[in-house]
Each structure stands twice: as C-alpha cells, then as structure tokens.
Design an enzyme around this catalytic site. Sequence first.
Site, PDB file in Angstrom:
ATOM      1  N   ARG A 182     -10.403 -14.036   3.019  1.00 43.63           N
ATOM      2  CA  ARG A 182      -9.443 -13.796   1.939  1.00 43.63           C
ATOM      3  C   ARG A 182      -8.009 -14.036   2.398  1.00 43.63           C
ATOM      4  O   ARG A 182      -7.711 -13.915   3.598  1.00 43.63           O
ATOM      5  CB  ARG A 182      -9.568 -12.384   1.381  1.00 43.63           C
ATOM      6  CG  ARG A 182      -9.524 -11.278   2.411  1.00 43.63           C
ATOM      7  CD  ARG A 182     -10.244 -10.046   1.834  1.00 43.63           C
ATOM      8  NE  ARG A 182     -10.180  -8.873   2.692  1.00 43.63           N
ATOM      9  CZ  ARG A 182     -11.035  -8.613   3.670  1.00 43.63           C
ATOM     10  NH1 ARG A 182     -11.994  -9.475   3.987  1.00 43.63           N
ATOM     11  NH2 ARG A 182     -10.928  -7.506   4.371  1.00 43.63           N
ATOM     12  N   CYS A 227       8.196   1.184  -0.388  1.00 40.11           N
ATOM     13  CA  CYS A 227       7.433  -0.068  -0.316  1.00 40.11           C
ATOM     14  C   CYS A 227       7.379  -0.625   1.106  1.00 40.11           C
ATOM     15  O   CYS A 227       8.404  -0.719   1.780  1.00 40.11           O
ATOM     16  CB  CYS A 227       8.073  -1.096  -1.239  1.00 40.11           C
ATOM     17  SG  CYS A 227       7.276  -2.706  -1.142  1.00 40.11           S
ATOM     18  N   LYS A 284      -6.565  -3.271   7.970  1.00 41.12           N
ATOM     19  CA  LYS A 284      -6.699  -1.964   7.322  1.00 41.12           C
ATOM     20  C   LYS A 284      -7.991  -1.319   7.796  1.00 41.12           C
ATOM     21  O   LYS A 284      -9.026  -1.987   7.847  1.00 41.12           O
ATOM     22  CB  LYS A 284      -6.826  -2.255   5.826  1.00 41.12           C
ATOM     23  CG  LYS A 284      -6.153  -1.291   4.911  1.00 41.12           C
ATOM     24  CD  LYS A 284      -6.395  -1.724   3.475  1.00 41.12           C
ATOM     25  CE  LYS A 284      -5.199  -2.414   2.876  1.00 41.12           C
ATOM     26  NZ  LYS A 284      -5.251  -3.836   2.895  1.00 41.12           N
ATOM     27  N   ARG A 314      -5.179 -13.045   7.083  1.00 37.81           N
ATOM     28  CA  ARG A 314      -5.462 -12.080   8.149  1.00 37.81           C
ATOM     29  C   ARG A 314      -6.958 -11.970   8.410  1.00 37.81           C
ATOM     30  O   ARG A 314      -7.392 -11.879   9.534  1.00 37.81           O
ATOM     31  CB  ARG A 314      -4.898 -10.712   7.727  1.00 37.81           C
ATOM     32  CG  ARG A 314      -4.769  -9.692   8.819  1.00 37.81           C
ATOM     33  CD  ARG A 314      -4.359  -8.320   8.269  1.00 37.81           C
ATOM     34  NE  ARG A 314      -3.481  -8.352   7.126  1.00 37.81           N
ATOM     35  CZ  ARG A 314      -2.148  -8.333   7.187  1.00 37.81           C
ATOM     36  NH1 ARG A 314      -1.543  -8.270   8.338  1.00 37.81           N
ATOM     37  NH2 ARG A 314      -1.433  -8.360   6.078  1.00 37.81           N
ATOM     38  N   ASP A 362      -3.049   0.821   7.379  1.00 38.52           N
ATOM     39  CA  ASP A 362      -2.786  -0.534   7.828  1.00 38.52           C
ATOM     40  C   ASP A 362      -2.230  -0.402   9.239  1.00 38.52           C
ATOM     41  O   ASP A 362      -1.137   0.144   9.433  1.00 38.52           O
ATOM     42  CB  ASP A 362      -1.752  -1.208   6.917  1.00 38.52           C
ATOM     43  CG  ASP A 362      -2.388  -2.273   6.053  1.00 38.52           C
ATOM     44  OD1 ASP A 362      -2.962  -3.215   6.634  1.00 38.52           O
ATOM     45  OD2 ASP A 362      -2.318  -2.151   4.823  1.00 38.52           O
ATOM     46  N   ASP A 410       2.992   3.447   5.021  1.00 39.98           N
ATOM     47  CA  ASP A 410       3.295   2.547   6.134  1.00 39.98           C
ATOM     48  C   ASP A 410       4.650   2.859   6.762  1.00 39.98           C
ATOM     49  O   ASP A 410       5.504   3.522   6.169  1.00 39.98           O
ATOM     50  CB  ASP A 410       3.298   1.093   5.633  1.00 39.98           C
ATOM     51  CG  ASP A 410       1.894   0.640   5.251  1.00 39.98           C
ATOM     52  OD1 ASP A 410       0.987   0.770   6.085  1.00 39.98           O
ATOM     53  OD2 ASP A 410       1.714   0.185   4.099  1.00 39.98           O
ATOM     54  N   CYS A 456      10.039   0.213  -5.416  1.00 37.59           N
ATOM     55  CA  CYS A 456       9.573   1.528  -4.975  1.00 37.59           C
ATOM     56  C   CYS A 456      10.261   1.866  -3.652  1.00 37.59           C
ATOM     57  O   CYS A 456      10.357   1.018  -2.766  1.00 37.59           O
ATOM     58  CB  CYS A 456       8.060   1.511  -4.808  1.00 37.59           C
ATOM     59  SG  CYS A 456       7.217   0.837  -6.257  1.00 37.59           S
ATOM     60  N   CYS A 480       9.784  -7.681  -8.488  1.00 37.25           N
ATOM     61  CA  CYS A 480       8.966  -6.607  -9.048  1.00 37.25           C
ATOM     62  C   CYS A 480       9.705  -6.041 -10.256  1.00 37.25           C
ATOM     63  O   CYS A 480      10.916  -6.200 -10.382  1.00 37.25           O
ATOM     64  CB  CYS A 480       8.767  -5.480  -8.046  1.00 37.25           C
ATOM     65  SG  CYS A 480       7.962  -6.004  -6.526  1.00 37.25           S
ATOM     66  N   ARG A 522       6.886  -3.633   1.772  1.00 39.16           N
ATOM     67  CA  ARG A 522       7.527  -4.959   1.776  1.00 39.16           C
ATOM     68  C   ARG A 522       8.967  -4.844   1.284  1.00 39.16           C
ATOM     69  O   ARG A 522       9.517  -5.794   0.738  1.00 39.16           O
ATOM     70  CB  ARG A 522       6.743  -5.940   0.898  1.00 39.16           C
ATOM     71  CG  ARG A 522       5.357  -6.262   1.424  1.00 39.16           C
ATOM     72  CD  ARG A 522       4.862  -7.627   0.951  1.00 39.16           C
ATOM     73  NE  ARG A 522       3.558  -7.888   1.510  1.00 39.16           N
ATOM     74  CZ  ARG A 522       2.406  -7.693   0.859  1.00 39.16           C
ATOM     75  NH1 ARG A 522       2.414  -7.271  -0.383  1.00 39.16           N
ATOM     76  NH2 ARG A 522       1.255  -7.947   1.451  1.00 39.16           N
TER      77      ARG A 522
HETATM   78  S1  SF4 Z   1       5.201  -1.194  -3.956  1.00 32.52           S
HETATM   79 FE1  SF4 Z   1       6.609  -2.839  -3.351  1.00 32.52          FE
HETATM   80  S2  SF4 Z   1       5.621  -4.716  -4.032  1.00 32.52           S
HETATM   81 FE2  SF4 Z   1       4.661  -3.024  -5.159  1.00 32.52          FE
HETATM   82  S3  SF4 Z   1       5.862  -2.834  -7.069  1.00 32.52           S
HETATM   83 FE3  SF4 Z   1       6.738  -1.402  -5.602  1.00 32.52          FE
HETATM   84  S4  SF4 Z   1       8.403  -2.576  -4.673  1.00 32.52           S
HETATM   85 FE4  SF4 Z   1       7.060  -4.072  -5.650  1.00 32.52          FE
END
Ligand code: SF4
Length: 346
Positions: free
Chosen positions: A95, A111, A315, A91, A308, A271, A108, A104, A113
């Site tokens: 980097r 999250c 960001k 992006r 973001d 997000d 979470c 993971c 993602r």
């Molecule tokens: S925030 Fe998302 S990527 Fe990070 S540990 Fe939790 S589930 Fe995994």
Amino acid sequence: MNSPKPPFPASLNSLDDLIAAGLAPADQAQDLAQVAERFRIRITSEMAGVASAAVAAQFLPDAQELNIRPEEMADPIGDTAHSPTYGLTHRYPDRVILAATHACEVYCRFCFRREVVGANAALPADDMSAALDYIAATPAIWEVILTGGDPMSLSPRRIESIMARLSDIPHVQIVRLHTRVPVVAPQRIDAAMIAALRARPTVYVGVHTNHADELTPAARAALRRIADAGIPMVSQTVLLRGVNDNAATLETLFRALLTLRVQPYYLHHCDLAQGTSHFRTTIAAGQAIMAQLRGRMSGMGVPTYVLDIPGGFGKVPIGPDYLQQGAAGYVVTDWQGNQHIYRDPE
Ligand code: SF4
C-alpha cells in the site's frame, strides 16, 4: 453536547478571524501570534459552532504549542524517509499513501503532519502524474490511501479524476480516503461528492473523529449519506489528553459511530509532533483505557490502539496484552483482570 453557538463565517482562517469571532482571547494575542506564525489555523463554522471544550481544544490555538520538546519531530512518522516521488509514501509493500493535497478544512492542533499541511494546496499535476506512474509500475501496490492534507477538501471533479486514473491500474483494488470532512464540513458531502466516491475501484472512507461532540446533526447526516451510498467506513481517533482520555468519553464516541455504520478502527497514540506534548497521554494510560473499554462494550466497537513508531518504522498495536507465556502455559487475563491458565494441546 452543550447548546450551539450563533453562526460563524464558513471558515475562520487566521488568529484575527478567531479574535473577531470571540474564539481566541485578545489578551493572549501576542503568544497566539507566535503559534500562528508556526502552525496554521483554520476552523469551520460547523466546529466553531459547537460549544464544547473538547472540540475547541482540537482546533483553537494554544500558547502551550510554543513548548517544543526535544523528543518531538517535524516528521514524526517518517513520511519523507519512504517517499519514492513527491506526495507519495511507500512504507509497506502492498500500500501507498498519496497526499493529493496539503490543504484541510480544519487544522488540528495535534496533527502529526502539522509542519506540511496547508503549505501548498493540491499536489502539482507533474507530481501527481509521477506518483500515479510509480503506482502503475509497482504491481505489489494493492491499496492506495488518499490523505494529506484532507483529500475530501478537493473538488468532487478532482477526486473523480484521481479515481479514474487509479481504476485504470489493475493491481489497485482498494482506495481509502482518510478525511475529517464528513464531520467538520458536512455540507461538502453532496451528491457530486458521493458520485465521485462511488467510482471504481472499491472505496473505503476513514473518518477521523475524536469526540462525540463533533458529531453534529449535519455531520451525522453526512455520514448517513455515505453509508446509504454503500460506501464502507472505518474511523480513526487520536487519544488526546483533556479531550477524550477516558473510557466513558471514548465509549460514547464509538457507540455513536457504530450506530452511524462507521466501524471503529484505530485509536492512535498521539504522535511526537512539535508543540503537542500537552495533548499526549502515557502509553500506560492508553492501555488502561483500552482495558476498560474491552469490558464495557462489544469487540465490534473497540478499535486497535496503535503507535506509529517514531522515525517511519510503521504502526503497531500497543496493547494491552491479555496473553503472557508462563511456566505452566499461557497466562490469560480476562476483562475483569482475573488470570487463567491456557495450555496448547500436546
Ligand atoms: S489531522 Fe492533520 S491532516 Fe487531518 S484534518 Fe487535521 S490538520 Fe488535516
């Protein structure tokens, strides 16, 4: 922190596991099954054992996740819009983000993602080679950020081999691993993991933690092992309604991190991931918390509050602003809310 719960299995990976452990209400099983169909479930024994509503809310499924709002997106920060090869996001010029794994140790509930984590585990070898070839062929790339997924859910051997490949690329000077592992699965930070992290080039660890209740004695010991190995650490925290959306809670977290030699780095506005509106504060609420923090603790402990920009535009810091242009010069607001005039010299 409240008193710990009895030991749980190393990892609870399904709604059935949670119900059997008494961590999810059986009378909500039907709604929660719909959540589980859509978004993956996993919590470690370390986090399951913490008797804290703020910790439970981050990892245990909730029927509110079925509320998908129109503004929410599958890819809220636009990773795929900037992906030259599968698993790589480029992006900013200097980097890249390398998603070495989609797995993971915990999933979470907020999250960004959440649509991709857990899908396939490690990045397939061909995709990893293509990503590393792209990095090697792009001299502007100075920093590689390993994320995913959680890169520290990979074995030390796998991390070491990625580090070895990156260390052969002269323009890559920094590797940053963004991880929840030292906090949620601290037993993984053993001698082999430390050895993998100490490989060249220079490594930073970005620790994701949102509440001081997550910092169990084992988690604190894991962070000390990383710091004692001379590896610098920064933190990232997501501002979450009902979890940490007040200055006192964040102050406690940031002070604890500083004592553990982790520099508070980013406070992320939550997000627009699907099914996460119950966690999201307003930006005005976040700015008010930041203004209070600025008066309560030294700047060393106050992270930058960032958004973001939805769609993949990057960001940006989102305040609060202490400086405004007025007719007589700059209007500067101090930590107590008083305003002062500052003029540049002629
Ligand atoms: S925030 Fe998302 S990527 Fe990070 S540990 Fe939790 S589930 Fe995994």
